[in-house]
Design an enzyme around this catalytic site. Structure first.
Site, PDB file in Angstrom:
ATOM      1  N   GLU A 145      27.739  51.561  21.670  1.00  6.76           N
ATOM      2  CA  GLU A 145      27.376  51.189  20.304  1.00  6.76           C
ATOM      3  C   GLU A 145      25.981  50.567  20.293  1.00  6.76           C
ATOM      4  OE1 GLU A 145      31.054  50.436  17.687  1.00  6.76           O
ATOM      5  OE2 GLU A 145      30.700  48.618  18.819  1.00  6.76           O
ATOM      6  N   HIS A 184      32.480  43.456  22.161  1.00  7.70           N
ATOM      7  CA  HIS A 184      31.758  44.001  21.005  1.00  7.70           C
ATOM      8  C   HIS A 184      30.428  43.256  20.857  1.00  7.70           C
ATOM      9  CE1 HIS A 184      30.705  44.883  16.868  1.00  7.70           C
ATOM     10  NE2 HIS A 184      31.502  45.927  16.952  1.00  7.70           N
ATOM     11  N   GLU A 224      28.963  42.034  18.423  1.00 10.13           N
ATOM     12  CA  GLU A 224      29.018  40.807  17.609  1.00 10.13           C
ATOM     13  C   GLU A 224      29.562  39.646  18.431  1.00 10.13           C
ATOM     14  OE1 GLU A 224      31.204  42.595  14.375  1.00 10.13           O
ATOM     15  OE2 GLU A 224      29.438  43.803  13.928  1.00 10.13           O
ATOM     16  N   ASN A 248      37.909  49.577  13.613  1.00 10.00           N
ATOM     17  CA  ASN A 248      37.698  48.146  13.870  1.00 10.00           C
ATOM     18  C   ASN A 248      37.507  47.466  12.516  1.00 10.00           C
ATOM     19  OD1 ASN A 248      36.781  45.614  14.592  1.00 10.00           O
ATOM     20  ND2 ASN A 248      34.840  46.320  15.466  1.00 10.00           N
ATOM     21  N   SER A 288      27.709  52.959  12.565  1.00 15.15           N
ATOM     22  CA  SER A 288      27.523  53.662  11.290  1.00 15.15           C
ATOM     23  C   SER A 288      28.084  55.088  11.283  1.00 15.15           C
ATOM     24  CB  SER A 288      26.045  53.662  10.874  1.00 15.15           C
ATOM     25  OG  SER A 288      25.595  52.328  10.696  1.00 15.15           O
ATOM     26  N   LYS A 323      37.289  44.403  11.815  1.00 15.46           N
ATOM     27  CA  LYS A 323      36.523  43.141  11.889  1.00 15.46           C
ATOM     28  C   LYS A 323      37.232  42.046  11.094  1.00 15.46           C
ATOM     29  CE  LYS A 323      32.447  45.835  12.838  1.00 15.46           C
ATOM     30  NZ  LYS A 323      30.989  45.916  12.896  1.00 15.46           N
ATOM     31  N   GLY A 348      26.636  48.737  11.475  1.00 12.33           N
ATOM     32  CA  GLY A 348      26.656  48.183  10.123  1.00 12.33           C
ATOM     33  C   GLY A 348      25.334  48.318   9.381  1.00 12.33           C
TER      34      GLY A 348
HETATM   35  P1  PGA Z   1      30.035  50.212  11.793  1.00  6.51           P
HETATM   36  O1  PGA Z   1      30.635  49.268  12.955  1.00  6.51           O
HETATM   37  O2  PGA Z   1      30.809  51.500  11.846  1.00  6.51           O
HETATM   38  O3  PGA Z   1      30.288  49.436  10.519  1.00  6.51           O
HETATM   39  O4  PGA Z   1      28.601  50.392  12.082  1.00  6.51           O
HETATM   40  C1  PGA Z   1      30.966  49.800  14.199  1.00  6.51           C
HETATM   41  C2  PGA Z   1      31.479  48.690  15.087  1.00  6.51           C
HETATM   42  O5  PGA Z   1      30.993  47.560  14.957  1.00  6.51           O
HETATM   43  O6  PGA Z   1      32.339  48.916  15.931  1.00  6.51           O
END
Ligand code: PGA
Length: 261
Positions: free
Chosen positions: A174, A100, A102, A10, A220, A12, A180
């Site tokens: 997640e 997601h 976010e 992903n 992460s 982003k 992140g």
């Molecule tokens: P990350 O993000 O691996 O940077 O923690 C995962 C995601 O948001 O799908």
């Protein structure tokens, strides 16, 4: 039983068209040198909308599939700024990430709107990767399974009747506090939630479907922790953010997929 693992990058809101092209090329060449990996896992990359077309062109003759990070629940019309499922198909997408955290926390998406997008994904022949997960407060307050159970329940009404279509659904667990942040859930926490979700799916859709649905972990994931996470019984792949922007690290996660498929 091992399912065919799914590794999703992903990206982003990162990367111009040119950087997306070169990252795609690096991943494509790296994967083509790992023929045995292609049998063990399916790889999807999800660039921003603006790079989808260019990335699709760079994926010709590759087993890597293209995904989007979001889509509208609408089919077409006066929805300024939105992108519909048909448009995603038109530029070569096979997968779409929906709900997601976010999108839920920053753009007001709800269980209901995510459910409507899942319907639209199926209508347009896209495989939905539906994200769910608890926030820090819910984890600390012992409400993790309530939260993910509720988010999972909201998806069921969107699924088609056919078992073969139901089992295409991809669920990504997640934990919001792990995204992140460099904090990863422990293997015990991950397996507990994944087993809980699979049981919930089994109660609702039966064991044939629940055995086939892939449940990914995200939050992460990196080259250092992927091996132990991907080895967990109910983990069928990973949704990767930051580490998906570095070809070497992304490939090394692909190298961590267990070989006992
Ligand atoms: P990350 O993000 O691996 O940077 O923690 C995962 C995601 O948001 O799908």
């Amino acid at each position: 039983m091992r399912r065919w693992e799914l590794i999703v990058g992903n990206w982003k809101m990162n990367g111009m068209v040119e950087t997306a092209r070169s990252l795609t090329d690096e991943i494509r060449v790296g994967l083509s040198q790992r023929e045995e990996r292609q049998l063990l896992c399916e790889v999807v990359i999800s660039p921003p909308f603006t790079a989808l077309h260019a990335v699709h062109q760079h994926l010709q003759d590759s087993s890597i599939k293209l995904g989007a990070q979001n889509m509208s629940a609408q089919q077409s019309g006066a929805f300024t700024g939105e992108i519909c499922g048909l448009m995603l198909r038109d530029v070569g997408c096979r997968y779409v990430i929906l709900g997601h955290s976010e999108r839920r926390s920053l753009f007001g998406e709800t269980d209901q709107s995510v459910m409507e997008k899942v319907v639209a994904a199926y209508v347009n022949g896209l495989t939905p990767i539906v994200c769910l997960g608890e926030g820090r407060e819910d984890r600390d307050g012992g409400r993790t399974l309530d939260v993910v159970g509720r988010q999972m329940d909201a998806i069921f009404p969107a699924l088609p009747d056919s078992a073969s279509k139901q089992q295409q659904l991809v669920v990504a667990y997640e934990p919001v506090w792990a995204i992140g942040t460099g904090l990863t859930a422990t293997t015990g926490q991950i397996q507990e939630v994944h087993a809980f979700l699979r049981k919930q799916i089994q109660e609702k859709l039966g064991s044939t479907v629940s055995r086939k649905i892939r449940i990914l972990y995200g939050g992460s994931v990196n080259a250092g922790n992927a091996k132990e996470i991907l080895a967990l019984e109910d983990v069928d792949g990973a949704l990767i953010g930051g580490a998906a922007l570095k070809a070497k690290e992304f490939l090394s996660i692909i190298d961590s997929v267990p070989g006992d498929a």
